[in-house]
Design an enzyme around this catalytic site. Structure first.
Site, PDB file in Angstrom:
ATOM      1  N   ARG A  15     -24.357  12.118  14.845  1.00  0.00           N
ATOM      2  CA  ARG A  15     -25.189  13.580  15.266  1.00  0.00           C
ATOM      3  C   ARG A  15     -25.560  14.019  14.332  1.00  0.00           C
ATOM      4  O   ARG A  15     -25.452  14.792  13.654  1.00  0.00           O
ATOM      5  CB  ARG A  15     -23.812  14.395  15.978  1.00  0.00           C
ATOM      6  CG  ARG A  15     -23.952  15.292  16.237  1.00  0.00           C
ATOM      7  CD  ARG A  15     -23.283  16.374  17.371  1.00  0.00           C
ATOM      8  NE  ARG A  15     -23.534  17.530  17.859  1.00  0.00           N
ATOM      9  CZ  ARG A  15     -23.182  18.975  17.550  1.00  0.00           C
ATOM     10  NH1 ARG A  15     -22.442  18.811  16.744  1.00  0.00           N
ATOM     11  NH2 ARG A  15     -23.621  19.618  17.892  1.00  0.00           N
TER      12      ARG A  15
ATOM     13  N   HIS B  14     -29.760  23.023  17.410  1.00  0.00           N
ATOM     14  CA  HIS B  14     -28.473  23.182  16.455  1.00  0.00           C
ATOM     15  C   HIS B  14     -29.216  25.439  15.932  1.00  0.00           C
ATOM     16  O   HIS B  14     -29.184  24.585  14.499  1.00  0.00           O
ATOM     17  CB  HIS B  14     -28.418  22.690  15.762  1.00  0.00           C
ATOM     18  CG  HIS B  14     -26.847  22.464  14.884  1.00  0.00           C
ATOM     19  ND1 HIS B  14     -25.633  21.169  15.460  1.00  0.00           N
ATOM     20  CD2 HIS B  14     -25.537  23.816  14.246  1.00  0.00           C
ATOM     21  CE1 HIS B  14     -24.672  22.107  14.222  1.00  0.00           C
ATOM     22  NE2 HIS B  14     -24.565  22.901  14.065  1.00  0.00           N
TER      23      HIS B  14
ATOM     24  N   GLU C 133     -23.060  24.680  20.679  1.00  0.00           N
ATOM     25  CA  GLU C 133     -22.080  26.176  20.857  1.00  0.00           C
ATOM     26  C   GLU C 133     -22.692  27.205  21.152  1.00  0.00           C
ATOM     27  O   GLU C 133     -23.375  27.971  20.259  1.00  0.00           O
ATOM     28  CB  GLU C 133     -21.600  26.377  19.398  1.00  0.00           C
ATOM     29  CG  GLU C 133     -20.958  25.328  18.547  1.00  0.00           C
ATOM     30  CD  GLU C 133     -20.740  25.457  17.408  1.00  0.00           C
ATOM     31  OE1 GLU C 133     -20.411  26.522  16.597  1.00  0.00           O
ATOM     32  OE2 GLU C 133     -19.294  24.918  17.027  1.00  0.00           O
TER      33      GLU C 133
ATOM     34  N   ASN D 236     -16.354  21.518  20.232  1.00  0.00           N
ATOM     35  CA  ASN D 236     -16.528  21.299  18.993  1.00  0.00           C
ATOM     36  C   ASN D 236     -14.765  22.352  18.543  1.00  0.00           C
ATOM     37  O   ASN D 236     -14.649  23.305  19.124  1.00  0.00           O
ATOM     38  CB  ASN D 236     -17.979  22.095  18.427  1.00  0.00           C
ATOM     39  CG  ASN D 236     -18.525  21.305  18.473  1.00  0.00           C
ATOM     40  OD1 ASN D 236     -18.446  20.723  18.995  1.00  0.00           O
ATOM     41  ND2 ASN D 236     -19.641  22.109  18.320  1.00  0.00           N
TER      42      ASN D 236
ATOM     43  N   TYR E 246     -12.081  23.730  16.197  1.00  0.00           N
ATOM     44  CA  TYR E 246     -11.458  24.142  14.732  1.00  0.00           C
ATOM     45  C   TYR E 246      -9.926  24.577  14.685  1.00  0.00           C
ATOM     46  O   TYR E 246      -9.206  24.998  13.926  1.00  0.00           O
ATOM     47  CB  TYR E 246     -12.824  24.802  13.588  1.00  0.00           C
ATOM     48  CG  TYR E 246     -13.839  24.043  13.763  1.00  0.00           C
ATOM     49  CD1 TYR E 246     -13.758  23.203  12.230  1.00  0.00           C
ATOM     50  CD2 TYR E 246     -15.027  24.507  14.344  1.00  0.00           C
ATOM     51  CE1 TYR E 246     -15.324  22.900  11.976  1.00  0.00           C
ATOM     52  CE2 TYR E 246     -16.305  23.132  13.932  1.00  0.00           C
ATOM     53  CZ  TYR E 246     -16.188  22.924  13.246  1.00  0.00           C
ATOM     54  OH  TYR E 246     -17.326  21.824  12.691  1.00  0.00           O
TER      55      TYR E 246
ATOM     56  N   GLU F  92     -17.477  18.345  17.130  1.00  0.00           N
ATOM     57  CA  GLU F  92     -17.428  18.746  15.414  1.00  0.00           C
ATOM     58  C   GLU F  92     -15.426  19.076  15.345  1.00  0.00           C
ATOM     59  O   GLU F  92     -15.438  19.700  16.372  1.00  0.00           O
ATOM     60  CB  GLU F  92     -18.126  20.267  15.227  1.00  0.00           C
ATOM     61  CG  GLU F  92     -19.405  20.382  15.193  1.00  0.00           C
ATOM     62  CD  GLU F  92     -19.819  21.223  14.919  1.00  0.00           C
ATOM     63  OE1 GLU F  92     -19.073  22.242  14.074  1.00  0.00           O
ATOM     64  OE2 GLU F  92     -21.107  21.353  16.012  1.00  0.00           O
TER      65      GLU F  92
HETATM   66  C1  FCB Z   1     -19.798  25.038  13.619  1.00  0.00           C
HETATM   67  C2  FCB Z   1     -20.586  24.690  13.879  1.00  0.00           C
HETATM   68  C3  FCB Z   1     -21.474  23.652  13.072  1.00  0.00           C
HETATM   69  C4  FCB Z   1     -20.577  24.404  11.138  1.00  0.00           C
HETATM   70  C5  FCB Z   1     -18.925  24.363  11.725  1.00  0.00           C
HETATM   71  C6  FCB Z   1     -18.055  24.828  10.530  1.00  0.00           C
HETATM   72  O1  FCB Z   1     -19.628  26.764  14.383  1.00  0.00           O
HETATM   73  O2  FCB Z   1     -21.799  24.275  15.100  1.00  0.00           O
HETATM   74  O3  FCB Z   1     -22.906  23.498  12.820  1.00  0.00           O
HETATM   75  O4  FCB Z   1     -21.117  25.708  10.956  1.00  0.00           O
HETATM   76  O5  FCB Z   1     -19.334  25.503  12.383  1.00  0.00           O
END
Ligand code: FCB
Length: 438
Positions: free
Chosen positions: A70, A114, A159, A280, A282, A353
């Site tokens: 990607r 992006h 995002e 995405n 985290y 992500e």
């Molecule tokens: C996300 C972004 C990506 C990267 C990660 C850690 O928010 O999409 O570009 O910076 O975080």
């Protein structure tokens, strides 16, 4: 269909070559060159120099056994200034990249946006201005005309929450403006941009959202979760997939804007058939209701990123954290996958992500542990019947981490920014093995 194992990057974070072959500045060039905006004053001028090293980088991907990659297209590289004719030299770069990927049996997933809006479009009003959505649709056609014969998978926006609320709300991201009403208008125009672009693309088309996963500190904080879920998640999911904005969102933000930027017919344009949703993920956050706006730290929790809900705050938990300070909570991903599937499905899902920053090291055992715990959750979700079709690790290599510059490293491949040497970290070997044994 077999599960897709991939890795992800973004143009401004890796390409460099900022002034090469006709590329013009984006809002991230302007922002990073503005003193005080990025840690240590770093910029993406050179980054990983991927623009000149893409053939080697594709060989590296092939060595890892990636099934998919990607990447994003830099708008000002292929349509300098954000309007008018295409720039063939810019398109040629992506065309070569696609050919190189296909030659290695790596499926390209192309993200159209992006975060690198051409500066001229920001000067004309940026995402709070309606016309930007129409400019985006035109740009989408340019990229599709050049690559659509070989690219089957498209992600319109990455995002949009960050584009709208960090770019125009808190100002932590480019263009660095801070106005709640503008942030909400930007969110709507990003939705509209997606809706206008989808009919111009063919193949499989989706969007990548950073859905936020929240827990209430106590049962009386349920309204804190509801509020952030509205302005963080449902502000995109509901118009994109259901064709409306949630009533509670309009209510919560009525002191900020009257939403008059939503014109008749917009919602019908926004709700387009979607082939998949990219998620995405985290971290997760514990939140509570406060009585006044707080200066919270943490994952984008400056109050100005949440217009209308400035009194909601984040409560730190006693959990291990990554180098970003983000709490590690893989269970949040499971909860989120189930929630999206139940509430908005059936819809094929991709993790577009997931990954972690850790201090510079090639023996990165903590990253392996992070990835392993999140992949286990993906396995569990799939076993429960959630239609998760693939996983893109963030990131293939260390890169320019936005306002953090090069101080945060997310790569499974180490980048020496002086020599541009790439070195596989332990996590890269581990991921390659995970893919091979899947
Ligand atoms: C996300 C972004 C990506 C990267 C990660 C850690 O928010 O999409 O570009 O910076 O975080």
């Amino acid at each position: 269909m077999t599960f897709l194992w991939g890795a992800a990057t973004a143009a401004y974070q890796i390409e460099g070559a900022a002034n090469v072959d006709g590329r013009t500045p984006s809002i991230w060039d302007t922002f990073s060159h503005t003193p005080g905006k990025v840690v240590r004053g770093e910029t993406g001028d050179v980054a990983c120099d991927h623009y000149h090293r893409s053939a080697d980088d594709v060989r590296l991907m092939s060595k890892l056994g990636l099934g998919a990659y990607r990447f994003s297209v830099s708008w000002p590289r292929v349509q300098p200034g954000g309007s008018g004719p295409a720039n063939q030299r810019g398109l040629d770069f992506y065309s070569r990249l696609v050919d190189d990927l296909l030659a290695q049996n790596i499926t390209p997933f192309v993200t159209l946006y992006h975060w690198d809006l051409p500066q001229e479009l920001e000067d004309a009003g940026g995402w709070p201005a309606r016309d930007t959505a129409f400019r985006f649709a035109e740009y989408a056609s340019i990229v599709h005309d050049a690559l659509g014969d070989r690219v089957q998978n498209w992600i319109t926006l990455n995002e949009p929450w960050c584009s709208a609320f960090l770019g125009y709300g808190s100002g932590q991201h480019a263009p660095g403006r801070s106005n709640g009403a503008d942030a909400l208008a930007a969110a709507h125009h990003l939705n509209l941009a997606h809706g206008l672009a989808v009919p111009r693309l063919s193949g499989s088309v989706g969007i990548s959202l950073n859905l936020h996963e929240f827990l209430p500190e106590s049962p009386s904080d349920a309204d804190a979760v509801r509020r952030l879920d509205a302005v963080g998640n449902r502000i995109f999911l509901d118009p994109l997939l259901r064709g409306n904005y949630p009533a509670d969102l309009l209510d919560d933000t009525s002191g900020v804007t009257d939403w008059s930027f939503v014109q008749d017919g917009d919602l019908a344009l926004i709700k387009q058939p979607m082939s998949f949703l990219g998620m995405n993920y985290y971290t997760r956050a514990l939140v509570k209701l406060g009585d006044k706006p707080q200066d919270g730290e943490g994952l984008h929790h400056l109050p100005t990123s949440w217009p209308g809900s400035e009194h909601v705050t984040v409560v730190e938990r006693d959990l291990p954290r990554t180098d970003m300070g983000w709490e590690i909570d893989p269970e949040g991903l499971l909860v989120q996958l189930r929630w999206v599937n139940e509430k908005y499905g059936p819809l094929p899902l991709y993790i577009t992500e997931n990954g972690a920053a850790y201090p510079e090291a090639v023996d990165d055992q903590e990253r392996i542990a992070y990835l392993d715990s999140h992949l286990k959750v993906c396995d569990q979700a799939r076993a429960e019947g959630v239609p998760l079709k693939g996983y893109f690790l963030w990131s293939l290599m260390d890169n320019f981490e936005w306002a953090w510059g090069y101080s945060k490293r997310f790569g499974i491949v180490h980048v020496d920014y002086d020599s541009q040497a790439r070195t596989l970290k332990a996590s890269a070997h581990w991921y390659a093995e995970r893919i091979r044994s899947a």
